[in-house]
Design an enzyme around this catalytic site. Structure first.
Site, PDB file in Angstrom:
ATOM      1  CG  LEU A  90      -2.093  -1.084   1.254  1.00  0.00           C
ATOM      2  CD1 LEU A  90      -1.673  -2.059   2.487  1.00  0.00           C
ATOM      3  CD2 LEU A  90      -3.494  -0.584   1.529  1.00  0.00           C
ATOM      4  CB  THR A 109       6.808   7.003  -3.469  1.00  0.00           C
ATOM      5  OG1 THR A 109       7.963   7.757  -2.748  1.00  0.00           O
ATOM      6  CG2 THR A 109       6.335   6.115  -2.551  1.00  0.00           C
ATOM      7  CB  THR A 146      -6.343   4.455  -7.107  1.00  0.00           C
ATOM      8  OG1 THR A 146      -7.402   5.449  -7.443  1.00  0.00           O
ATOM      9  CG2 THR A 146      -5.231   4.759  -8.272  1.00  0.00           C
ATOM     10  CG  ASP A 147     -11.668   4.878  -8.504  1.00  0.00           C
ATOM     11  OD1 ASP A 147     -10.614   5.765  -8.063  1.00  0.00           O
ATOM     12  OD2 ASP A 147     -12.780   5.093  -8.325  1.00  0.00           O
ATOM     13  CD  GLU A 148      -7.612   9.548  -8.397  1.00  0.00           C
ATOM     14  OE1 GLU A 148      -6.580  10.220  -8.887  1.00  0.00           O
ATOM     15  OE2 GLU A 148      -8.161   9.791  -7.122  1.00  0.00           O
ATOM     16  CE1 TYR A 171      -2.282   8.002  -5.750  1.00  0.00           C
ATOM     17  CE2 TYR A 171      -4.321   8.435  -6.814  1.00  0.00           C
ATOM     18  CZ  TYR A 171      -3.451   7.684  -5.990  1.00  0.00           C
ATOM     19  OH  TYR A 171      -3.967   6.785  -5.082  1.00  0.00           O
ATOM     20  CB  ALA A 173       0.514   9.411 -14.801  1.00  0.00           C
ATOM     21  CB  SER A 174       3.064   7.727 -10.313  1.00  0.00           C
ATOM     22  OG  SER A 174       1.779   7.875  -8.996  1.00  0.00           O
ATOM     23  CE  LYS A 175      -1.430   3.341  -6.292  1.00  0.00           C
ATOM     24  NZ  LYS A 175      -0.758   2.756  -5.474  1.00  0.00           N
ATOM     25  CG  ASN A 201     -10.600   3.489   0.883  1.00  0.00           C
ATOM     26  OD1 ASN A 201     -10.280   2.646   1.437  1.00  0.00           O
ATOM     27  ND2 ASN A 201     -10.777   3.169  -0.476  1.00  0.00           N
ATOM     28  N   PRO A 226     -13.312  24.696   1.228  1.00  0.00           N
ATOM     29  CG  PRO A 226     -11.166  24.083   0.842  1.00  0.00           C
ATOM     30  CD  PRO A 226     -12.154  24.142   2.007  1.00  0.00           C
ATOM     31  CG  ASP A 301     -11.922  22.697 -11.049  1.00  0.00           C
ATOM     32  OD1 ASP A 301     -11.858  21.850 -10.101  1.00  0.00           O
ATOM     33  OD2 ASP A 301     -12.982  22.271 -12.055  1.00  0.00           O
ATOM     34  N   GLY A 304      -6.799  19.635 -14.439  1.00  0.00           N
ATOM     35  CA  GLY A 304      -7.295  18.467 -14.919  1.00  0.00           C
ATOM     36  C   GLY A 304      -8.024  17.352 -14.176  1.00  0.00           C
TER      37      GLY A 304
HETATM   38  P1  NAD Z   1      -1.755   7.476   2.946  1.00  0.00           P
HETATM   39  O1  NAD Z   1      -1.027   8.489   2.295  1.00  0.00           O
HETATM   40  O2  NAD Z   1      -2.426   7.907   4.049  1.00  0.00           O
HETATM   41  O3  NAD Z   1      -0.370   6.272   3.411  1.00  0.00           O
HETATM   42  C1  NAD Z   1       0.498   5.836   2.731  1.00  0.00           C
HETATM   43  C2  NAD Z   1       1.678   5.434   3.518  1.00  0.00           C
HETATM   44  O4  NAD Z   1       2.607   4.980   2.644  1.00  0.00           O
HETATM   45  C3  NAD Z   1       2.258   6.336   4.905  1.00  0.00           C
HETATM   46  O5  NAD Z   1       2.214   5.613   5.860  1.00  0.00           O
HETATM   47  C4  NAD Z   1       3.425   6.659   4.278  1.00  0.00           C
HETATM   48  O6  NAD Z   1       4.292   6.953   5.269  1.00  0.00           O
HETATM   49  C5  NAD Z   1       4.008   5.434   3.411  1.00  0.00           C
HETATM   50  N1  NAD Z   1       4.835   5.532   2.621  1.00  0.00           N
HETATM   51  C6  NAD Z   1       4.987   6.636   1.550  1.00  0.00           C
HETATM   52  N2  NAD Z   1       6.235   6.482   0.896  1.00  0.00           N
HETATM   53  C7  NAD Z   1       6.863   5.615   1.440  1.00  0.00           C
HETATM   54  C8  NAD Z   1       8.010   4.975   0.913  1.00  0.00           C
HETATM   55  N3  NAD Z   1       8.764   5.668   0.122  1.00  0.00           N
HETATM   56  N4  NAD Z   1       8.370   3.934   1.763  1.00  0.00           N
HETATM   57  C9  NAD Z   1       7.647   3.304   2.580  1.00  0.00           C
HETATM   58  N5  NAD Z   1       6.562   3.800   3.088  1.00  0.00           N
HETATM   59  C10 NAD Z   1       5.986   5.037   2.503  1.00  0.00           C
HETATM   60  O7  NAD Z   1      -2.127   6.594   1.558  1.00  0.00           O
HETATM   61  P2  NAD Z   1      -3.759   5.718   1.792  1.00  0.00           P
HETATM   62  O8  NAD Z   1      -4.836   6.722   1.281  1.00  0.00           O
HETATM   63  O9  NAD Z   1      -3.886   4.834   2.964  1.00  0.00           O
HETATM   64  O10 NAD Z   1      -3.445   4.792   0.344  1.00  0.00           O
HETATM   65  C11 NAD Z   1      -2.783   3.655   0.549  1.00  0.00           C
HETATM   66  C12 NAD Z   1      -2.649   2.841  -0.816  1.00  0.00           C
HETATM   67  O11 NAD Z   1      -4.043   2.851  -1.222  1.00  0.00           O
HETATM   68  C13 NAD Z   1      -2.213   3.847  -1.875  1.00  0.00           C
HETATM   69  O12 NAD Z   1      -1.302   2.840  -2.500  1.00  0.00           O
HETATM   70  C14 NAD Z   1      -3.087   4.238  -2.762  1.00  0.00           C
HETATM   71  O13 NAD Z   1      -2.606   4.675  -3.913  1.00  0.00           O
HETATM   72  C15 NAD Z   1      -4.385   3.233  -2.664  1.00  0.00           C
HETATM   73  N6  NAD Z   1      -5.606   3.852  -2.667  1.00  0.00           N
HETATM   74  C16 NAD Z   1      -6.231   4.782  -1.610  1.00  0.00           C
HETATM   75  C17 NAD Z   1      -7.339   5.154  -1.938  1.00  0.00           C
HETATM   76  C18 NAD Z   1      -7.787   6.153  -1.009  1.00  0.00           C
HETATM   77  O14 NAD Z   1      -9.200   6.697  -1.080  1.00  0.00           O
HETATM   78  N7  NAD Z   1      -7.052   6.902  -0.076  1.00  0.00           N
HETATM   79  C19 NAD Z   1      -8.160   4.547  -2.744  1.00  0.00           C
HETATM   80  C20 NAD Z   1      -7.696   3.503  -3.601  1.00  0.00           C
HETATM   81  C21 NAD Z   1      -6.489   3.314  -3.363  1.00  0.00           C
HETATM   82  O1  DAU Z   2     -10.547   7.477  -6.200  1.00  0.00           O
HETATM   83  C1  DAU Z   2      -9.416   6.916  -5.529  1.00  0.00           C
HETATM   84  C2  DAU Z   2      -8.672   8.123  -4.951  1.00  0.00           C
HETATM   85  O2  DAU Z   2      -9.357   9.157  -3.996  1.00  0.00           O
HETATM   86  C3  DAU Z   2      -7.174   7.573  -4.205  1.00  0.00           C
HETATM   87  O3  DAU Z   2      -6.437   6.725  -5.123  1.00  0.00           O
HETATM   88  C4  DAU Z   2      -6.537   8.933  -3.902  1.00  0.00           C
HETATM   89  O4  DAU Z   2      -5.339   8.442  -3.265  1.00  0.00           O
HETATM   90  C5  DAU Z   2      -7.345   9.419  -2.809  1.00  0.00           C
HETATM   91  O5  DAU Z   2      -6.643  10.837  -2.481  1.00  0.00           O
HETATM   92  C6  DAU Z   2      -8.643   9.988  -3.640  1.00  0.00           C
HETATM   93  O6  DAU Z   2      -8.405  10.837  -4.527  1.00  0.00           O
HETATM   94  P1  DAU Z   2      -9.339  12.225  -4.948  1.00  0.00           P
HETATM   95  O7  DAU Z   2      -8.608  13.202  -5.620  1.00  0.00           O
HETATM   96  O8  DAU Z   2     -10.874  11.837  -5.278  1.00  0.00           O
HETATM   97  O9  DAU Z   2      -9.616  12.870  -3.271  1.00  0.00           O
HETATM   98  P2  DAU Z   2      -9.539  14.065  -2.589  1.00  0.00           P
HETATM   99  O10 DAU Z   2     -10.249  13.836  -1.263  1.00  0.00           O
HETATM  100  O11 DAU Z   2      -8.335  14.881  -2.882  1.00  0.00           O
HETATM  101  O12 DAU Z   2     -10.893  14.861  -3.459  1.00  0.00           O
HETATM  102  C7  DAU Z   2     -11.948  14.270  -3.537  1.00  0.00           C
HETATM  103  C8  DAU Z   2     -12.857  15.214  -4.527  1.00  0.00           C
HETATM  104  O13 DAU Z   2     -13.211  16.545  -3.748  1.00  0.00           O
HETATM  105  C9  DAU Z   2     -12.317  15.653  -5.785  1.00  0.00           C
HETATM  106  O14 DAU Z   2     -13.482  15.769  -6.710  1.00  0.00           O
HETATM  107  C10 DAU Z   2     -11.598  16.987  -5.308  1.00  0.00           C
HETATM  108  C11 DAU Z   2     -12.759  17.675  -4.355  1.00  0.00           C
HETATM  109  N1  DAU Z   2     -11.834  18.320  -3.357  1.00  0.00           N
HETATM  110  C12 DAU Z   2     -10.854  18.189  -2.575  1.00  0.00           C
HETATM  111  C13 DAU Z   2     -10.307  18.831  -1.670  1.00  0.00           C
HETATM  112  C14 DAU Z   2      -9.127  18.335  -1.105  1.00  0.00           C
HETATM  113  C15 DAU Z   2     -12.511  19.726  -3.090  1.00  0.00           C
HETATM  114  O15 DAU Z   2     -13.513  20.161  -3.848  1.00  0.00           O
HETATM  115  N2  DAU Z   2     -12.030  20.513  -2.173  1.00  0.00           N
HETATM  116  C16 DAU Z   2     -10.720  20.006  -1.530  1.00  0.00           C
HETATM  117  O16 DAU Z   2     -10.457  20.799  -0.699  1.00  0.00           O
END
Ligand code: NAD
Ligand code: DAU
Length: 363
Positions: A90, A109, A146-148, A171, A173-175, A201, A226, A301, A304
């Site tokens: 993860l 990363t 991720t679904d992104e 982000y 693109a890297s995933k 999540n 915001p 906004d 992208g």
């Molecule tokens: P997060 O940013 O909360 O946690 C990432 C963790 O990775 C942190 O604990 C950080 O310290 C660790 N980390 C970062 N770089 C590192 C490195 N170089 N070596 C070791 N550890 C490192 O992320 P999250 O939201 O919990 O997401 C976890 C995974 O799930 C990611 O791969 C993300 O792409 C994927 N994901 C997240 C969501 C979401 O909604 N948050 C949805 C789908 C998939």
């Molecule tokens: O879809 C899965 C992804 O969901 C994960 O892969 C990512 O790690 C996770 O960060 C999340 O990405 P999003 O860009 O969808 O999440 P975020 O919470 O940043 O934004 C959710 C939506 O809200 C998005 O349309 C942007 C908008 N937004 C976000 C912030 C931070 C706002 O309108 N205002 C804000 O301040």
């Protein structure tokens, strides 16, 4: 003090276990499988916080290792020390806005780190096996994605596992690149991999740069909320513990080389979600309805910005029987309550290296 494990069955290395989703995955596996050894590898970046795992730390089957997935020497030693049978990966840079400000950190990363980890697993698991195609029996590399990676939807339709990759932010693109490398290691080296691509999540321990915890925290502090662009962007929200359960299901029952979509079947336009959170917070804080909504501010906004994500998770339901269990109203309320009860956690995670990049770069 060293821990000893009785009836040890296998060792699971979980990367990124101190982060938001990773901490729920670590807790889920450590508690549900006391005979498995759970090794949490995390670099503890601004997003990683061991406070997320205070209750898990005393478990005799839980071990923490601070280290970086980009560091091949560290990983070699770690694999020699713990001899993991499987990896649940993860660790990542996870925030889209930060990727817009600093794309290279996401390549380092998410792409280089993942390939370095794949190499470490392959080298360790192939060792002592002289054939050209090593036998990886009993091993598994689970890549959490991720679904992104699928890009952006219009008003209709869903992402399936067959949807063409079309990542549009640094982000995603890297995933997407990391997903391709994981599949390449399956096809080229026979490494037993499995992948999942999940929607947004939410829940406890979510870093307050992401929409839901940001809104809850800003309401708590009477700050503006915001909303990017017109607020009509749509996300499919999943309770984080349901994601951990889905990972468990796929880890144990998923087929090698396969990908499974995970989603909440719970689409919200951002503005509707923010209004819902405002109403929940007003109720929890004992304020007149409408107090928090007055804080909503439409701002510039995200560059992208993907319009809509929506997941078709029928493969996971039909093949492996997983479904989300938590209804959004219940999950959002639980989440809001958790942040109100954990002010010290909030103060702590916001006091470190964290800076809200987007605000600095784009306003
Ligand atoms: P997060 O940013 O909360 O946690 C990432 C963790 O990775 C942190 O604990 C950080 O310290 C660790 N980390 C970062 N770089 C590192 C490195 N170089 N070596 C070791 N550890 C490192 O992320 P999250 O939201 O919990 O997401 C976890 C995974 O799930 C990611 O791969 C993300 O792409 C994927 N994901 C997240 C969501 C979401 O909604 N948050 C949805 C789908 C998939
Ligand atoms: O879809 C899965 C992804 O969901 C994960 O892969 C990512 O790690 C996770 O960060 C999340 O990405 P999003 O860009 O969808 O999440 P975020 O919470 O940043 O934004 C959710 C939506 O809200 C998005 O349309 C942007 C908008 N937004 C976000 C912030 C931070 C706002 O309108 N205002 C804000 O301040």
């Amino acid at each position: 003090m060293a821990k000893t494990i009785n009836n040890q069955q296998s060792t699971i290395l979980i990367t990124g276990g101190a982060g938001f989703i990773g901490s729920h995955v670590v807790r889920h596996f450590a508690q549900k499988y006391p005979h498995h050894k759970i090794v949490n590898l995390d670099a503890l970046t601004y997003a990683g916080n061991l406070e997320n795992l205070r209750d898990v730390e005393p478990s005799p089957n839980y071990f923490f290792e601070k280290g970086d997935i980009r560091d091949a020497v560290f990983l070699k030693n770690l694999f020699e020390k713990h001899q993991p049978d499987s990896v649940i990966h993860l660790a990542a840079e996870s925030h889209v806005d930060r990727s817009i400000a600093n794309p290279l950190a996401f390549v380092e990363t998410n792409v280089l780190g993942t390939v370095t980890l794949l190499n470490a697993a392959r080298d360790s698991w192939a060792r002592g096996n002289s054939s050209r195609q090593p036998d990886f029996e009993g091993k598994r590399f689970y890549h959490v994605s991720t679904d992104e990676v699928y890009g952006s939807l219009g008003e209709e339709g869903y992402f399936t596992e067959e949807t063409r990759y079309d990542p549009r932010s640094p982000y995603s693109a890297s995933k997407a690149a990391s997903d391709h490398f994981v599949r390449a290691y399956f096809h080229t080296y026979g490494l037993p991999v499995v992948l999942s691509n999940c929607s947004n999540n939410y829940g406890p321990n979510h870093f307050p740069e992401k929409l839901i915890p940001l809104v809850i925290n800003n309401i708590r502090q009477g700050k503006s909320l915001p909303v990017y662009g017109d607020g009509q962007y749509t996300r499919d929200w999943l309770w984080v513990k349901d994601h951990a359960a889905a990972i468990d299901t796929i880890f144990h029952q998923g087929r090698d080389g396969e990908t499974y979509n995970i989603g909440g079947n719970n689409e919200w336009k951002n503005i509707d979600l923010v209004r819902k959170l405002c109403d929940i917070m007003d109720e929890l804080l004992g304020q007149p309805v409408g107090t928090s909504q007055s804080l909503i501010t439409f701002v510039k906004d995200r560059p992208g910005h993907d319009r809509r994500y929506a997941i078709d998770a029928s493969k996971l339901k039909n093949e492996l029987g997983w479904e989300p269990t938590v209804k959004s109203e219940e999950g959002f309320r639980e989440t809001a309550k958790w942040y109100l009860e954990n002010e010290a956690w909030l103060a702590h995670v916001l006091s470190g290296e964290y800076q809200r990049y987007y605000e600095q770069q784009y306003r």
